[in-house]
Design an enzyme around this catalytic site. Structure first.
Site, PDB file in Angstrom:
ATOM      1  N   GLY A  52      48.790  40.266  43.533  1.00  0.00           N
ATOM      2  CA  GLY A  52      49.005  41.071  42.334  1.00  0.00           C
ATOM      3  C   GLY A  52      49.602  42.452  42.526  1.00  0.00           C
ATOM      4  CD  GLU A  70      43.239  44.381  43.514  1.00  0.00           C
ATOM      5  OE1 GLU A  70      44.387  43.992  43.734  1.00  0.00           O
ATOM      6  OE2 GLU A  70      42.237  43.655  43.660  1.00  0.00           O
ATOM      7  CG  ASP A  71      46.260  43.124  40.643  1.00  0.00           C
ATOM      8  OD1 ASP A  71      45.092  43.385  41.011  1.00  0.00           O
ATOM      9  OD2 ASP A  71      46.614  41.963  40.359  1.00  0.00           O
ATOM     10  CG  ASP A 113      38.539  42.093  34.960  1.00  0.00           C
ATOM     11  OD1 ASP A 113      38.623  42.647  33.864  1.00  0.00           O
ATOM     12  OD2 ASP A 113      38.220  40.895  35.084  1.00  0.00           O
ATOM     13  CE  LYS A 171      41.818  43.348  31.796  1.00  0.00           C
ATOM     14  NZ  LYS A 171      41.547  41.883  31.809  1.00  0.00           N
ATOM     15  CG  PHE A 174      44.531  37.607  30.878  1.00  0.00           C
ATOM     16  CD1 PHE A 174      43.426  37.687  31.726  1.00  0.00           C
ATOM     17  CD2 PHE A 174      45.737  37.183  31.405  1.00  0.00           C
ATOM     18  CE1 PHE A 174      43.525  37.344  33.071  1.00  0.00           C
ATOM     19  CE2 PHE A 174      45.850  36.833  32.750  1.00  0.00           C
ATOM     20  CZ  PHE A 174      44.730  36.915  33.572  1.00  0.00           C
ATOM     21  CG  ASP A 196      48.517  35.634  38.438  1.00  0.00           C
ATOM     22  OD1 ASP A 196      47.752  36.585  38.692  1.00  0.00           O
ATOM     23  OD2 ASP A 196      48.182  34.442  38.563  1.00  0.00           O
ATOM     24  NE  ARG A 210      51.488  36.281  41.294  1.00  0.00           N
ATOM     25  CZ  ARG A 210      50.205  36.640  41.358  1.00  0.00           C
ATOM     26  NH1 ARG A 210      49.856  37.881  41.085  1.00  0.00           N
ATOM     27  NH2 ARG A 210      49.275  35.759  41.674  1.00  0.00           N
TER      28      ARG A 210
HETATM   29  P1  IMP Z   1      37.562  41.702  39.635  1.00  0.00           P
HETATM   30  O1  IMP Z   1      36.953  41.253  40.909  1.00  0.00           O
HETATM   31  O2  IMP Z   1      36.922  41.078  38.436  1.00  0.00           O
HETATM   32  O3  IMP Z   1      37.665  43.219  39.503  1.00  0.00           O
HETATM   33  O4  IMP Z   1      38.999  41.067  39.596  1.00  0.00           O
HETATM   34  C1  IMP Z   1      40.118  41.696  40.020  1.00  0.00           C
HETATM   35  C2  IMP Z   1      41.263  40.699  40.094  1.00  0.00           C
HETATM   36  O5  IMP Z   1      41.268  39.832  38.954  1.00  0.00           O
HETATM   37  C3  IMP Z   1      42.567  41.411  40.057  1.00  0.00           C
HETATM   38  O6  IMP Z   1      43.014  41.738  41.339  1.00  0.00           O
HETATM   39  C4  IMP Z   1      43.479  40.399  39.371  1.00  0.00           C
HETATM   40  O7  IMP Z   1      44.027  39.522  40.325  1.00  0.00           O
HETATM   41  C5  IMP Z   1      42.566  39.628  38.464  1.00  0.00           C
HETATM   42  N1  IMP Z   1      42.630  40.097  37.057  1.00  0.00           N
HETATM   43  C6  IMP Z   1      41.670  40.749  36.363  1.00  0.00           C
HETATM   44  N2  IMP Z   1      42.056  41.031  35.117  1.00  0.00           N
HETATM   45  C7  IMP Z   1      43.320  40.560  35.014  1.00  0.00           C
HETATM   46  C8  IMP Z   1      44.284  40.566  33.937  1.00  0.00           C
HETATM   47  O8  IMP Z   1      44.089  41.061  32.811  1.00  0.00           O
HETATM   48  N3  IMP Z   1      45.475  39.970  34.220  1.00  0.00           N
HETATM   49  C9  IMP Z   1      45.774  39.423  35.423  1.00  0.00           C
HETATM   50  N4  IMP Z   1      44.895  39.403  36.446  1.00  0.00           N
HETATM   51  C10 IMP Z   1      43.683  39.963  36.246  1.00  0.00           C
HETATM   52 MG    MG Z   2      44.565  40.776  42.591  1.00  0.00          MG
END
Ligand code: IMP
Ligand code: MG
Length: 179
Positions: free
Chosen positions: A43, A98-99, A102, A130, A151, A158, A164
């Protein structure tokens, strides 16, 4: 692809201005420190490519791949290092790129793991945040934009490995992921 986007959240121009700002800030903060900048694949690859070109001090780049999401739209909580980065981090300054942050599970786990490797410092740089979705706490040093709980795709992010390559960030139509 554009027809699947509900609305544009961040334009190419807004993104470019923010990336330049973060690059300048990192250049000031890490002057003389030769940081290792680690992109979390896949990402963050576009953000990483733009970011390092906005950094004006010497640095090393590396890549790491972790699995968390599968092909769905919510985090599984399971994090696995699929590809580790190459060099030794002993005594070095790490910046993790990181992208999107979440639930925070991926980064919470990763930062804990990396802290055991003897780096002089570890900082997190995330393109998007987020905060409404956070389940576990994560400390962020550099942040691009705060985004709503929708989302989001584009600029590296992606849905099921698609979108992407969109040059902007947009909200995906819920009908695409079946809601
Ligand atoms: P976390 O472990 O829940 O913080 O997830 C982080 C990862 O989930 C990110 O690196 C993304 O790859 C993916 N992700 C979370 N939210 C989104 C979104 O809105 N769009 C795309 N990918 C997301
Ligand atoms: Mg990611």
């Amino acid at each position: 692809m554009t027809k699947d986007i509900e609305r544009v959240l961040l334009s190419q121009e807004e993104i470019a201005a923010k990336v330049a700002e973060i690059g300048a800030q990192i250049s000031r903060d890490y002057e003389g420190k030769d940081p290792i900048i680690v992109s979390i694949l896949r990402g963050s690859f576009i953000f990483m490519a733009d970011l390092v070109r906005a950094i004006t001090i010497p640095c090393t780049v590396d890549f790491m791949s972790v699995s968390s999401y599968g092909s769905g739209t919510s985090s599984s909580g399971e994090v696995r290092i699929v590809k580790d980065f190459e060099g030794s981090v002993e005594g070095r300054h790490l910046i993790i790129v990181e992208d999107i942050l979440d639930s925070g599970r991926t980064l919470n786990y990763l930062m804990k793991t990396l802290k055991t490797r003897g780096a002089a410092s570890i900082a997190l740089c995330t393109f998007l945040d987020k905060p409404d979705r956070r389940v576990v706490p994560v400390e962020v040093a550099y942040k691009g934009f705060t985004v709503p709980d929708s989302f989001i795709v584009g600029y590296g992010l992606d849905y099921d490995q698609k979108y992407r390559n969109l040059p902007y960030v947009g909200v995906l139509k819920p009908s695409i992921y079946g809601e």
